[in-house]
Design a protein around this motif. Structure first.
Motif, short mmCIF file in Angstrom:
data_model
loop_
_atom_site.label_atom_id
_atom_site.label_comp_id
_atom_site.label_asym_id
_atom_site.label_seq_id
_atom_site.Cartn_x
_atom_site.Cartn_y
_atom_site.Cartn_z
N GLY A 70 6.78 86.26 35.38
CA GLY A 70 7.05 86.39 33.94
C GLY A 70 6.60 85.14 32.87
O GLY A 70 5.94 85.19 32.07
N TRP A 71 6.97 84.17 33.71
CA TRP A 71 6.56 82.95 32.92
C TRP A 71 5.01 82.81 32.85
O TRP A 71 4.33 82.41 31.85
CB TRP A 71 7.09 81.68 33.70
N ASP A 72 4.03 83.11 34.05
CA ASP A 72 2.90 82.73 33.90
C ASP A 72 2.17 83.85 33.09
O ASP A 72 1.09 83.63 32.30
CB ASP A 72 2.28 83.03 35.25
N LEU A 73 2.73 85.26 33.13
CA LEU A 73 2.27 86.18 31.98
C LEU A 73 2.39 85.50 30.62
O LEU A 73 1.67 85.92 29.74
CB LEU A 73 3.17 87.52 32.22
N ALA A 74 3.86 85.24 30.23
CA ALA A 74 4.34 84.73 28.96
C ALA A 74 2.99 83.77 28.35
O ALA A 74 2.70 83.82 27.34
CB ALA A 74 5.47 84.39 29.02
N ARG A 75 2.86 82.69 29.35
CA ARG A 75 1.71 81.69 28.99
C ARG A 75 0.40 82.25 28.82
O ARG A 75 -0.38 81.87 27.94
CB ARG A 75 1.93 80.66 30.17
N THR A 76 0.10 83.19 29.50
CA THR A 76 -1.27 83.77 29.42
C THR A 76 -1.49 84.49 27.99
O THR A 76 -2.27 84.47 27.33
CB THR A 76 -1.61 84.84 30.53
N LEU A 77 -0.41 85.30 27.64
CA LEU A 77 -0.43 86.10 26.40
C LEU A 77 -0.19 85.02 25.34
O LEU A 77 -0.89 85.19 24.39
CB LEU A 77 0.84 86.83 26.27
N ARG A 78 0.48 83.86 25.39
CA ARG A 78 0.40 82.75 24.42
C ARG A 78 -1.00 82.25 24.18
O ARG A 78 -1.63 82.15 22.97
CB ARG A 78 1.44 81.71 24.70
N GLU A 79 -1.72 81.94 25.43
CA GLU A 79 -3.26 81.61 25.12
C GLU A 79 -4.07 82.48 24.51
O GLU A 79 -4.89 82.09 23.73
CB GLU A 79 -3.60 81.18 26.70
N ARG A 80 -3.76 83.94 24.91
CA ARG A 80 -4.76 84.86 24.10
C ARG A 80 -4.33 85.18 22.88
O ARG A 80 -5.04 86.03 22.09
CB ARG A 80 -4.44 85.86 24.99
N SER A 125 13.68 74.22 31.57
CA SER A 125 13.21 74.08 32.60
C SER A 125 11.74 73.40 32.71
O SER A 125 10.87 73.73 31.77
CB SER A 125 13.17 75.23 33.40
N ARG A 126 11.19 72.84 33.79
CA ARG A 126 10.06 72.48 33.99
C ARG A 126 9.06 73.26 34.74
O ARG A 126 9.74 73.40 35.73
CB ARG A 126 9.92 71.11 34.67
N TYR A 127 8.08 73.52 34.37
CA TYR A 127 7.42 74.46 35.30
C TYR A 127 5.85 74.16 35.13
O TYR A 127 5.43 74.35 34.17
CB TYR A 127 7.84 75.96 34.99
N ASP A 128 5.14 73.94 36.02
CA ASP A 128 3.93 73.38 35.97
C ASP A 128 2.92 74.48 36.69
O ASP A 128 1.67 74.42 36.32
CB ASP A 128 3.54 72.23 36.99
N GLY A 129 3.37 75.77 36.96
CA GLY A 129 2.53 76.83 37.28
C GLY A 129 2.42 76.95 38.86
O GLY A 129 1.72 77.76 39.04
N PRO A 183 10.15 76.41 39.01
CA PRO A 183 10.93 75.68 37.85
C PRO A 183 12.11 74.69 38.21
O PRO A 183 12.77 75.17 39.45
CB PRO A 183 11.40 76.83 37.06
N ARG A 184 12.12 73.75 37.72
CA ARG A 184 13.27 72.86 37.74
C ARG A 184 13.81 72.49 36.60
O ARG A 184 13.24 72.54 35.52
CB ARG A 184 12.78 71.61 38.46
N PRO A 185 15.47 72.42 36.43
CA PRO A 185 15.88 72.24 35.49
C PRO A 185 15.50 70.88 34.91
O PRO A 185 15.36 69.86 35.49
CB PRO A 185 17.54 72.13 35.72
N ARG A 186 15.64 70.70 33.34
CA ARG A 186 15.24 69.31 32.77
C ARG A 186 16.67 68.62 32.68
O ARG A 186 17.62 69.42 32.51
CB ARG A 186 14.65 69.56 31.57
#
Length: 161
Positions: free
Chosen positions: A94-104, A122-126, A130-133
């Motif tokens: 879901g995170w990767d999809l949301a980022r893809t949609l944001r880029e588009r 959270s930190r998530y590098d793809g 994810p790790r809590p900030r």
């Protein structure tokens, strides 16, 4: 115990060819790889669609605002995005999809708010889970602004409607 290698009837290590065929079938089912020889396309296609549907449902449970914002387009959007990607787990998908949609430039406002809140918390590098900030953080997505302070995430500004 003996150090001998156990071999199958053909002299090959057990599971070698079978394991390779199973891996090829799994790749065809979940990652868009070509169908391996010896499998009927119809049943494999039906299984692939069913697995994508299950995966879309799991992602929607982790990203309810994104799924709700896309409404009737959720299934087609997710299927197009996931067709050639193996899963990384529903939260990360879901995170990767949301980022893809944001880029588009097609991330809906509710999805932008959900993404901003996740990225503030959270930190998530793809690549890694994810790790809590630990430190305060601010995140933006589609005009939405979220802040994390002392482990609590607040939406400061909603996304543009």
């Amino acid at each position: 115990m003996s150090d001998r290698t156990v071999s199958g009837p053909s002299g090959a290590a057990p599971g070698g060819e079978l394991g390779a065929r199973q891996a090829a079938l799994v790749a065809a089912l979940v990652a868009g790889a070509p169908l391996p020889a010896g499998f009927a396309p119809g049943p494999v296609r039906a299984a692939r669609v069913a697995l994508l549907g299950k995966r879309a449902g799991e992602v929607a449970r982790h990203w309810p605002l994104l799924a709700a914002a896309l409404g009737d387009a959720w299934w087609d959007t997710f299927r197009e995005w996931a067709a050639d990607r193996p899963t990384n787990g529903s939260l990360r998908d879901g995170w990767d999809l949301a980022r893809t949609l944001r880029e588009r430039g097609t991330l809906p406002p509710l999805g932008a708010e959900e993404l901003a809140a996740r990225e503030a918390g959270s930190r998530y590098d793809g690549r890694h889970p994810p790790r809590p900030r630990r430190l305060p953080a601010v995140a933006r997505a589609g005009g939405a602004v979220a802040v994390q302070l002392a482990g609590r995430v607040r939406l400061l500004r909603p996304a543009r409607r």
